[in-house]
Design a protein around this motif. Sequence first.
Motif, PDB file in Angstrom:
ATOM      1  N   GLU A  26       0.829  -1.203   0.000  1.00 18.22           N
ATOM      2  CA  GLU A  26       0.000   0.000   0.000  1.00 18.22           C
ATOM      3  C   GLU A  26       0.864   1.254   0.000  1.00 18.22           C
ATOM      4  OE1 GLU A  26      -2.783  -0.074   3.207  1.00 18.22           O
ATOM      5  OE2 GLU A  26      -3.716  -1.961   2.577  1.00 18.22           O
ATOM      6  N   LEU A  27       1.949   1.242   0.785  1.00 15.47           N
ATOM      7  CA  LEU A  27       2.831   2.402   0.842  1.00 15.47           C
ATOM      8  C   LEU A  27       3.518   2.613  -0.503  1.00 15.47           C
ATOM      9  CD1 LEU A  27       4.071   4.618   2.591  1.00 15.47           C
ATOM     10  CD2 LEU A  27       5.851   2.983   3.276  1.00 15.47           C
ATOM     11  N   ALA A  28       3.977   1.533  -1.132  1.00 10.22           N
ATOM     12  CA  ALA A  28       4.641   1.650  -2.432  1.00 10.22           C
ATOM     13  C   ALA A  28       3.678   2.191  -3.488  1.00 10.22           C
ATOM     14  CB  ALA A  28       5.183   0.289  -2.860  1.00 10.22           C
ATOM     15  N   GLU A  29       2.417   1.750  -3.444  1.00  4.31           N
ATOM     16  CA  GLU A  29       1.438   2.222  -4.419  1.00  4.31           C
ATOM     17  C   GLU A  29       1.101   3.692  -4.211  1.00  4.31           C
ATOM     18  OE1 GLU A  29      -1.720  -0.564  -3.916  1.00  4.31           O
ATOM     19  OE2 GLU A  29      -0.910  -1.970  -5.409  1.00  4.31           O
ATOM     20  N   ARG A  56      12.022   2.940   2.869  1.00  2.00           N
ATOM     21  CA  ARG A  56      10.919   3.307   1.978  1.00  2.00           C
ATOM     22  C   ARG A  56      11.395   3.347   0.524  1.00  2.00           C
ATOM     23  NH1 ARG A  56       6.773   8.119   3.758  1.00  2.00           N
ATOM     24  NH2 ARG A  56       5.255   7.910   2.055  1.00  2.00           N
ATOM     25  N   ARG A  57      12.644   3.795   0.321  1.00  2.00           N
ATOM     26  CA  ARG A  57      13.218   3.819  -1.024  1.00  2.00           C
ATOM     27  C   ARG A  57      13.339   2.404  -1.586  1.00  2.00           C
ATOM     28  NH1 ARG A  57      17.918   6.419   0.036  1.00  2.00           N
ATOM     29  NH2 ARG A  57      19.196   4.539   0.190  1.00  2.00           N
ATOM     30  N   HIS A  58      13.860   1.481  -0.780  1.00  2.00           N
ATOM     31  CA  HIS A  58      13.970   0.094  -1.217  1.00  2.00           C
ATOM     32  C   HIS A  58      12.590  -0.488  -1.523  1.00  2.00           C
ATOM     33  CE1 HIS A  58      18.230  -1.000   0.472  1.00  2.00           C
ATOM     34  NE2 HIS A  58      18.259  -0.146  -0.519  1.00  2.00           N
ATOM     35  N   ASN A  59      11.611  -0.119  -0.721  1.00  2.00           N
ATOM     36  CA  ASN A  59      10.259  -0.655  -0.886  1.00  2.00           C
ATOM     37  C   ASN A  59       9.659  -0.236  -2.224  1.00  2.00           C
ATOM     38  OD1 ASN A  59       7.804  -1.975   0.144  1.00  2.00           O
ATOM     39  ND2 ASN A  59       6.965   0.091   0.255  1.00  2.00           N
ATOM     40  N   VAL A  60       9.751   1.050  -2.553  1.00  2.00           N
ATOM     41  CA  VAL A  60       9.136   1.516  -3.802  1.00  2.00           C
ATOM     42  C   VAL A  60       9.959   1.072  -5.004  1.00  2.00           C
ATOM     43  CG1 VAL A  60      10.292   3.784  -3.890  1.00  2.00           C
ATOM     44  CG2 VAL A  60       8.011   3.501  -4.887  1.00  2.00           C
ATOM     45  N   LEU A  61      11.275   1.004  -4.871  1.00  2.00           N
ATOM     46  CA  LEU A  61      12.123   0.530  -5.966  1.00  2.00           C
ATOM     47  C   LEU A  61      11.829  -0.937  -6.270  1.00  2.00           C
ATOM     48  CD1 LEU A  61      14.396   1.162  -7.935  1.00  2.00           C
ATOM     49  CD2 LEU A  61      16.050   0.709  -6.112  1.00  2.00           C
ATOM     50  N   ARG A  62      11.686  -1.738  -5.220  1.00  2.00           N
ATOM     51  CA  ARG A  62      11.363  -3.164  -5.396  1.00  2.00           C
ATOM     52  C   ARG A  62       9.991  -3.322  -6.065  1.00  2.00           C
ATOM     53  NH1 ARG A  62      11.815  -4.342  -0.547  1.00  2.00           N
ATOM     54  NH2 ARG A  62      13.967  -5.123  -0.495  1.00  2.00           N
ATOM     55  N   HIS A  63       9.031  -2.506  -5.636  1.00  2.00           N
ATOM     56  CA  HIS A  63       7.681  -2.572  -6.211  1.00  2.00           C
ATOM     57  C   HIS A  63       7.710  -2.191  -7.690  1.00  2.00           C
ATOM     58  CE1 HIS A  63       3.343  -2.391  -6.415  1.00  2.00           C
ATOM     59  NE2 HIS A  63       3.372  -1.126  -6.767  1.00  2.00           N
ATOM     60  N   TRP A  64       8.451  -1.168  -8.048  1.00  2.00           N
ATOM     61  CA  TRP A  64       8.568  -0.728  -9.437  1.00  2.00           C
ATOM     62  C   TRP A  64       9.148  -1.845 -10.306  1.00  2.00           C
ATOM     63  CZ3 TRP A  64      13.327   0.991 -12.034  1.00  2.00           C
ATOM     64  CH2 TRP A  64      13.094   1.585 -13.278  1.00  2.00           C
ATOM     65  N   GLN A 103       9.111  -5.103  -9.609  1.00  2.00           N
ATOM     66  CA  GLN A 103       8.200  -6.242  -9.655  1.00  2.00           C
ATOM     67  C   GLN A 103       7.049  -6.005 -10.631  1.00  2.00           C
ATOM     68  OE1 GLN A 103       7.166  -6.842  -5.537  1.00  2.00           O
ATOM     69  NE2 GLN A 103       9.010  -8.037  -5.105  1.00  2.00           N
ATOM     70  N   GLN A 104       6.663  -4.746 -10.823  1.00  2.00           N
ATOM     71  CA  GLN A 104       5.637  -4.445 -11.816  1.00  2.00           C
ATOM     72  C   GLN A 104       6.092  -4.837 -13.221  1.00  2.00           C
ATOM     73  OE1 GLN A 104       4.606  -0.265 -11.325  1.00  2.00           O
ATOM     74  NE2 GLN A 104       2.773  -0.838 -10.186  1.00  2.00           N
ATOM     75  N   HIS A 105       7.406  -4.904 -13.407  1.00  2.00           N
ATOM     76  CA  HIS A 105       7.989  -5.306 -14.687  1.00  2.00           C
ATOM     77  C   HIS A 105       8.515  -6.740 -14.635  1.00  2.00           C
ATOM     78  CE1 HIS A 105       7.849  -1.226 -16.450  1.00  2.00           C
ATOM     79  NE2 HIS A 105       8.008  -0.826 -15.200  1.00  2.00           N
ATOM     80  N   GLN A 106       7.999  -7.536 -13.678  1.00  2.00           N
ATOM     81  CA  GLN A 106       8.371  -8.944 -13.529  1.00  2.00           C
ATOM     82  C   GLN A 106       9.859  -9.133 -13.259  1.00  2.00           C
ATOM     83  OE1 GLN A 106       6.061  -8.146 -16.325  1.00  2.00           O
ATOM     84  NE2 GLN A 106       4.696  -8.388 -14.584  1.00  2.00           N
ATOM     85  N   ILE A 107      10.457  -8.183 -12.537  1.00  2.00           N
ATOM     86  CA  ILE A 107      11.859  -8.306 -12.146  1.00  2.00           C
ATOM     87  C   ILE A 107      11.909  -8.436 -10.631  1.00  2.00           C
ATOM     88  CG2 ILE A 107      14.117  -7.176 -12.077  1.00  2.00           C
ATOM     89  CD1 ILE A 107      13.415  -5.759 -14.634  1.00  2.00           C
ATOM     90  N   HIS A 108      12.462  -9.534 -10.154  1.00  2.00           N
ATOM     91  CA  HIS A 108      12.588  -9.777  -8.720  1.00  2.00           C
ATOM     92  C   HIS A 108      14.074  -9.835  -8.386  1.00  2.00           C
ATOM     93  CE1 HIS A 108       8.279 -10.759  -8.334  1.00  2.00           C
ATOM     94  NE2 HIS A 108       8.433 -11.238  -9.562  1.00  2.00           N
ATOM     95  N   CYS A 109      14.490  -9.005  -7.465  1.00  2.00           N
ATOM     96  CA  CYS A 109      15.914  -8.945  -7.161  1.00  2.00           C
ATOM     97  C   CYS A 109      16.149  -9.047  -5.661  1.00  2.00           C
ATOM     98  CB  CYS A 109      16.528  -7.661  -7.715  1.00  2.00           C
ATOM     99  SG  CYS A 109      15.858  -6.147  -7.052  1.00  2.00           S
ATOM    100  N   SER A 110      17.379  -9.376  -5.322  1.00  3.73           N
ATOM    101  CA  SER A 110      17.771  -9.538  -3.930  1.00  3.73           C
ATOM    102  C   SER A 110      18.099  -8.180  -3.310  1.00  3.73           C
ATOM    103  CB  SER A 110      18.993 -10.449  -3.835  1.00  3.73           C
ATOM    104  OG  SER A 110      20.107  -9.828  -4.450  1.00  3.73           O
ATOM    105  N   ARG A 111      18.313  -8.199  -2.007  1.00  4.16           N
ATOM    106  CA  ARG A 111      18.684  -6.965  -1.305  1.00  4.16           C
ATOM    107  C   ARG A 111      20.012  -6.420  -1.825  1.00  4.16           C
ATOM    108  NH1 ARG A 111      17.336  -4.784   3.676  1.00  4.16           N
ATOM    109  NH2 ARG A 111      18.952  -3.561   4.725  1.00  4.16           N
ATOM    110  N   SER A 112      20.978  -7.317  -2.075  1.00  3.97           N
ATOM    111  CA  SER A 112      22.281  -6.865  -2.577  1.00  3.97           C
ATOM    112  C   SER A 112      22.144  -6.273  -3.979  1.00  3.97           C
ATOM    113  CB  SER A 112      23.276  -8.023  -2.589  1.00  3.97           C
ATOM    114  OG  SER A 112      22.833  -9.071  -3.429  1.00  3.97           O
ATOM    115  N   GLN A 113      21.250  -6.827  -4.795  1.00  2.00           N
ATOM    116  CA  GLN A 113      21.034  -6.261  -6.129  1.00  2.00           C
ATOM    117  C   GLN A 113      20.379  -4.887  -6.048  1.00  2.00           C
ATOM    118  OE1 GLN A 113      18.842  -9.648  -7.689  1.00  2.00           O
ATOM    119  NE2 GLN A 113      20.491 -10.110  -9.123  1.00  2.00           N
ATOM    120  N   LEU A 114      19.451  -4.714  -5.091  1.00  2.00           N
ATOM    121  CA  LEU A 114      18.853  -3.392  -4.896  1.00  2.00           C
ATOM    122  C   LEU A 114      19.917  -2.369  -4.523  1.00  2.00           C
ATOM    123  CD1 LEU A 114      15.480  -3.745  -2.940  1.00  2.00           C
ATOM    124  CD2 LEU A 114      15.828  -2.893  -5.246  1.00  2.00           C
ATOM    125  N   GLN A 115      20.811  -2.757  -3.640  1.00  2.00           N
ATOM    126  CA  GLN A 115      21.883  -1.858  -3.233  1.00  2.00           C
ATOM    127  C   GLN A 115      22.807  -1.536  -4.397  1.00  2.00           C
ATOM    128  OE1 GLN A 115      23.423  -4.202   0.023  1.00  2.00           O
ATOM    129  NE2 GLN A 115      22.131  -3.184   1.548  1.00  2.00           N
TER     130      GLN A 115
END
Length: 435
Positions: free
Chosen positions: A230-233, A258-266, A268-280
């Motif tokens: 909900e926060l990411a949306e 919060r930055r990691h949360n919205v970046l991860r959500h963005w 995933q909307q494109h069917q990309i799932h990444c790890s915490r280290s990849q987000l960093q």
Amino acid sequence: MDLYADFCRHTAGVRPGQSLLVAFSGGLDSTVLLALAARLARERGLTIRAVHIAHGLQPAAESWPAHCARVAATLGIHCQTIGVQVALGSRISLEAAAREARYRALAEAMAQGEILLTGHHLDDQAETLLLALKRGAGVAGLAAMPMHKKFGPGQQWRPLLTCSRKVLETFGREQGLSWVEDPSNAADDFDRNFLRNRILPPLLAQWPSFNRTAARSAELCAEQMELALELAEQDLPDLLNPAGGLSVTGLQALSRARRHNVLRHWLQQHQIHCSRSQLQAIWQELALARMDAEPEVRLGQRSIRRYQGFLYLPREGARPRPLDSLKAGKWLHCGVGQLRLSPVTRGADLITELDPGELQLAFGVAGLRAQPAGRAGSRPLKKLWQEYGIPPWQRPHIPLLMQGTKLVAVPGLFVTRDHTPEPDQPGWQLEWLPE
């Protein structure tokens, strides 16, 4: 516990006329599930069928399709057998490959709006949570398995998720049910089997309610995941530009979590799932690169790029298809999106004098100039791309609405001054839906 009453509570949302599809392996869990679902279908007048997925991974499984057909027939249910090929990869386990093949086949077998019932139970939930802990998963992984979720053209329900295997076994023996035992379940080489055979028994011996408290933790994680979603949306729309880019400056204004949360959500909307280290890595190598750089990070087959302070996911595989002429009132596909011109009596986007049959949709036309409505003077299209923040790799995919050699509009971006009607005048409505 009254297993059937519990099953009815978890299937209370089944509507009259809906169809049930039972994933029937022939083992204890799915056999109990099929017996309960058959009774429910009789009492509520529901359509029900079963599907057995044959993986062909071991000789013992050759007799299972016939067994499943016999058991289903005694319950008045038709059981279809679907054979699948399990494709092994260098970084995927046999368990995961078989599960992927199984669910792909089940999704393809489902009818529109059908409910897929699977026999996952309380002990499975505890195993899933422990496996997520082993992987170092976040709340999405620790939320384990939901009771209901969208799946294929319908939904997947797990109505036995609050029942232990012991309860299912007691019910099966009391009802005189017959099931098969998978010999591979004794092999501790598989992660789930190791947990089921070696880890969970001593845990349950020491703490009999362990699987229930683990399931409660999973439910709490699921609630946290919903809050994060909900926060990411809420955050995401304000960070996106018209070209779909994600603002680095906007991300920097958020807390790290919060930055990691919205970046991860963005992603995933494109069917990309990444790890915490990849987000960093995305943040360090893309967002924090020097201002004049245009860096790129690869994630599998996809890439993430930065341009003018925005992060982008370039389209891959889409090929633009020019259109020699347009037809009024009809959605026209051009490879990278759909366009429609419709006559309207007021609030038009294009002047009424234009004839759709004399318009073309082109891509990558060099040397064009344009004067968007409301702008003073014309400019080269290359300069306008820069002003509108269109990344270089997107420009060949941007549709150009042309009348001969003259640019009329860039759908989704602007209409030229000469082709823009006065406010509330009749003309043509221009609709553009990018892929």
